[in-house]
Scaffold this active site. Structure first.
Site, PDB file in Angstrom:
ATOM      1  N   GLU A  51       2.614  -5.908  -3.965  1.00 30.73           N
ATOM      2  CA  GLU A  51       1.977  -4.735  -4.574  1.00 30.73           C
ATOM      3  C   GLU A  51       2.440  -3.446  -3.900  1.00 30.73           C
ATOM      4  OE1 GLU A  51      -2.532  -2.919  -5.040  1.00 30.73           O
ATOM      5  OE2 GLU A  51      -2.229  -5.089  -5.186  1.00 30.73           O
ATOM      6  N   HIS A  57      -6.842  -2.699 -11.201  1.00 35.83           N
ATOM      7  CA  HIS A  57      -7.209  -2.353  -9.827  1.00 35.83           C
ATOM      8  C   HIS A  57      -8.692  -2.006  -9.796  1.00 35.83           C
ATOM      9  CE1 HIS A  57      -7.361   0.664  -6.419  1.00 35.83           C
ATOM     10  NE2 HIS A  57      -6.689  -0.318  -5.842  1.00 35.83           N
ATOM     11  N   HIS A  64       0.818  -1.231   0.000  1.00 38.16           N
ATOM     12  CA  HIS A  64       0.000   0.000   0.000  1.00 38.16           C
ATOM     13  C   HIS A  64       0.843   1.268   0.000  1.00 38.16           C
ATOM     14  CE1 HIS A  64      -4.135   1.696   0.989  1.00 38.16           C
ATOM     15  NE2 HIS A  64      -4.402   0.679   0.192  1.00 38.16           N
ATOM     16  N   GLU A 107      -1.948   1.440  -9.441  1.00 39.09           N
ATOM     17  CA  GLU A 107      -3.231   2.052  -9.087  1.00 39.09           C
ATOM     18  C   GLU A 107      -3.108   3.560  -8.907  1.00 39.09           C
ATOM     19  OE1 GLU A 107      -4.328   1.603  -4.563  1.00 39.09           O
ATOM     20  OE2 GLU A 107      -3.299  -0.227  -5.212  1.00 39.09           O
TER      21      GLU A 107
END
EC number: 4.2.1.6
Length: 382
Positions: A209, A285, A185, A235
């Site tokens: 990710e 995403h 994140h 994203e």
């Protein structure tokens, strides 16, 4: 055919829908939103509407170029999200006008089904394990989990051990019967990302990710060089020009453009093709609503390098509404063995319950992500 009206609806849990009307009665739906900045994107949509009223909705490419290039300043999450929702609605109109699903307009099917994965929340390993068990019972075998909590630029070994312990317990509980990606994140800075990725390697996650933020994309090839684990990101990249740099530099094995943030179907179709040329996989995403998901699925079914599709059924953000609450044709989104199948109705193939949308939009919440702080009081990445 001419565009006559544009209406936006902010909705629970944290979504915004867009309706474009035409003089022939055909309506298109889109989903332009930045989570936590819905009102700002809404203002951008209505500002851009000056370029749309009276135009032929079939000229999708020309409209996209006008929306992107007519202003001297361009790009970024707000403008590109506004363009994304408009673009989705235009494809919806065109498909309905011609009586075909959007994937046919993009060249037709390249596959018959696409594997979906589900996000699993929980602060303790037992909660995550319980969540995975529940989802495996309905056919899922692929998941995404938080890779860690907030972490300092240089942090202690206890933080690393805690993150690794969660993953170890999950792998021990399920063995190789499931696959899972780990989402950092963007919470981790480069020095700790190197350490954490190395420690997680024995548990063979499907991907890592956003090991660092997109602003630190120069670290993706450096991190990839030190691990055999696939690195995923995208994203928080908003155009083919953002992706051009990371694809040229290397390091990413999977790109994750968001079709409600990165210019819609028109732009993400180009991004997917760019990635294929670099032998990079596509996994759009999508922690958002049904129009965003439908848009993603049409891209998945025409992009050869698409490998996974995120979806938000049961995600913890969905307070006040679930993924398909505003959808009439829920059966078309049914999954078998964790796979989605093509949406075959004309346009995007999602029939919106407009009456419910209007009603629920009257008291839409202003969702905000939490603000995290380190023990010393400094702001941490959420």
């Amino acid at each position: 055919m001419k565009i006559t009206k544009i209406t936006t609806y902010r909705l629970p849990p944290r979504w915004m829908f867009l309706k474009i009307e035409t003089d022939e009665g055909i309506v298109g739906w889109g989903e332009p939103v930045i989570e936590g900045r819905a009102r700002t994107v809404e203002a951008a949509v209505h500002e851009l509407s000056d370029y749309l009223i009276g135009q032929d909705p079939a000229r999708i490419n020309d409209i996209w170029q006008v929306l992107y290039r007519a202003g001297f300043y361009r790009g970024g999450p707000i403008l590109m999200s506004a363009i994304a929702g408009i673009d989705q609605a235009l494809w919806d109109i065109k498909g309905k006008a011609l009586g075909v699903p959007v994937y046919q307009l993009l060249g037709g099917l390249v596959r018959d089904k696409i594997k979906a994965y589900s996000w699993v929340g929980g602060d303790r390993p037992s909660e995550v394990i319980a969540g995975i068990k529940k989802l495996t019972e309905i056919g899922f075998d692929t998941f995404k989990l938080n890779g860690c909590e907030e972490m300092g630029i240089i942090d202690n070994s206890r933080k690393v051990d805690a993150a690794v312990a969660v993953v170890a317990e999950i792998r021990e509980a399920f063995g190789n019967s499931i696959e899972f990606g780990l989402d950092f994140h963007g919470r981790v800075d480069a020095p700790m990302a190197k350490i954490l990725i190395k420690e997680l390697e024995p548990y063979r996650p499907l991907f890592i990710e956003e090991p660092v933020l997109a602003e630190q994309a120069e670290y993706y090839p450096r991190l990839a060089a030190q691990t055999h684990l696939p690195i995923a990101a995208g994203e928080r990249m908003f155009s083919r020009f953002d992706f051009k740099r990371v694809l040229a530099d290397g390091g990413l094995a999977i790109i994750q453009p968001d079709l409600s943030h990165a210019g819609g179907i028109t732009e993400c179709f180009k991004i997917a093709a760019m990635a294929e040329a670099y032998d990079v996989a596509l996994a759009p995403h999508c922690p958002l609503g049904p129009i965003a998901l439908a848009s993603c699925l049409h891209l998945d079914f025409v992009a050869r390098n698409a490998v996974l599709q995120e979806q938000s059924m049961g995600i913890h953000y969905n307070k006040g509404a679930e993924l398909l609450d505003y959808v009439i044709n829920k059966e078309d989104f049914a999954m078998t063995d964790g796979h989605f199948y093509p949406l075959n109705k004309p346009g995007l193939g999602v029939e919106i319950n407009e009456e419910l949308v209007i009603e629920r939009s009257k008291n839409a919440p202003d969702w905000r992500n939490p603000v995290w702080r380190y023990p010393d009081g400094a702001v941490a990445e959420w």
